[in-house]
Design a protein around this motif. Sequence first.
Motif, mmCIF file in Angstrom:
data_model
loop_
_atom_site.group_PDB
_atom_site.id
_atom_site.type_symbol
_atom_site.label_atom_id
_atom_site.label_comp_id
_atom_site.label_asym_id
_atom_site.label_seq_id
_atom_site.Cartn_x
_atom_site.Cartn_y
_atom_site.Cartn_z
ATOM 1 N N ALA A 119 -1.390 -0.970 4.593
ATOM 2 C CA ALA A 119 -2.403 0.084 4.482
ATOM 3 C C ALA A 119 -2.981 0.463 5.844
ATOM 4 C CB ALA A 119 -3.514 -0.371 3.538
ATOM 5 N N LYS A 149 -9.058 3.160 1.754
ATOM 6 C CA LYS A 149 -7.684 3.511 2.120
ATOM 7 C C LYS A 149 -7.119 4.493 1.097
ATOM 8 C CE LYS A 149 -7.305 0.904 5.786
ATOM 9 N NZ LYS A 149 -7.033 1.471 7.122
ATOM 10 N N LEU A 163 -3.582 -4.895 5.958
ATOM 11 C CA LEU A 163 -4.519 -3.780 6.150
ATOM 12 C C LEU A 163 -5.013 -3.713 7.591
ATOM 13 C CD1 LEU A 163 -7.256 -2.476 3.917
ATOM 14 C CD2 LEU A 163 -8.051 -3.547 6.035
#
Length: 372
Positions: A119, A149, A163
């Motif tokens: 992400a 996100k 992430l």
Amino acid sequence: MNYSTPRLAERVAHYTQEIILPNILNWEKNRTADRSFLTAAADFGLLGLETPLDKGGLGGSFLDKVAMAREMSQASMAVTFALINSQNIAARLSGSPVSRHAEEIAPLLRSGKLVGCTALTEPSAGSDFAAIQTSATKTAGGWILNGEKAWITNAAHADIIMLYAQTDPEKGWRGIASFLIDARNPGFKRGDCHDILGGHSIGAGGFSLTDYFAPDEDRLAAPGDAFKYAMTSINGARTYVAAMCAGMLRNALDQAITYGKERTSFGQPLLQHQGLKWTLADLATERECLDLLTAKAAHHIHTGADAVLSAAYAKKYAGEITVPGVTACIQAMGANGLKADTLLGHHLACAKIAAYTDGSTEMMKERIAAFF
Ligand SMILES: Cc1cc2nc3c(=O)[nH]c(=O)nc-3n(C[C@H](O)[C@H](O)[C@H](O)COP(=O)(O)OP(=O)(O)OC[C@H]3O[C@@H](n4cnc5c(N)ncnc54)[C@H](O)[C@@H]3O)c2cc1C
């Protein structure tokens, strides 16, 4: 592009024939991402493609991943992309020095019991990755993360997320670090999938983090290193997305040629008409060029050479020729080209998706021009 072992080619072929092709039309009709294709991929070992043999994977190389991307995308780029995104996280964590990552989480990702994703993108930052606003603030024993996100592949059901977040906005890209986020922990909230025109199996959606606590050991890359890691690994992603486009074009062209040989108009097979024959010959040439650009970028990555430029060439070219190429094949098959069971409509939606994932066509031009 060949596989390193015939056994791997067989696994990919069987998975494509037995899992993707019998189901893809239903998944598209239902407009949902069906987690079952990820679970099934584990039965074929494909979620451990790049995990070393001694760690329980198939020990495949980057070239194997590119070959798989090309072949499997003849049936569905959306499924292929989702599968590869999850296996990427499994492979990455299998090499983690943190035993919880390597010995607990990675095997569950390889077994399909957990799903992985990466992400970067946010509602207000896509191409301009350095502008992400999800924040990571240091606290005792870890980090507190807040933010949102969007447009994340496998967000529909991802459990383990690599992430990217900003630790110090004043530092720009140098402040960006990466973290392992576990969607089963407090502070994680999944959003609805984005309703897109097709390619639903990709499971693209978003999620938010509210005071999510990541222990120190879940910081995967330090501020600055994370951005560099993302920029390096994205060359690989651009290359296998280009291979996916080559796969879609191959399938579309094969169908158009078969149709042109069997269907007649004005007393002769369609393919005898020069207009159609030449259109498909142009397309075959473009597909060949795409294969060569992709092979060059893949070779650079496989040998550890700098692949920024070669990956950008392959991805840019793929982004420009695949949508018009698939459209030309639909046109060559007349109304029959519109039927869902040809998968050409699915390829068209996926070709459009491929023109954004891992950097848009315009961003590839920026990359290339930076070398002038
Ligand atoms: C189905 C799908 C799956 C995805 N999966 C993931 C994922 O797993 N993880 C993830 O992090 N992201 C993912 N993405 C997001 C993808 O990386 C972004 O869509 C992409 O980076 C472009 O960002 P954007 O969509 O915000 O477009 P924007 O950045 O808003 O750009 C809009 C348009 O402007 C153009 N543009 C922007 N800047 C310039 C410039 N300087 N010069 C010229 N043109 C410019 C762009 O090329 C684009 O055409 C996915 C996207 C899709 C569609």
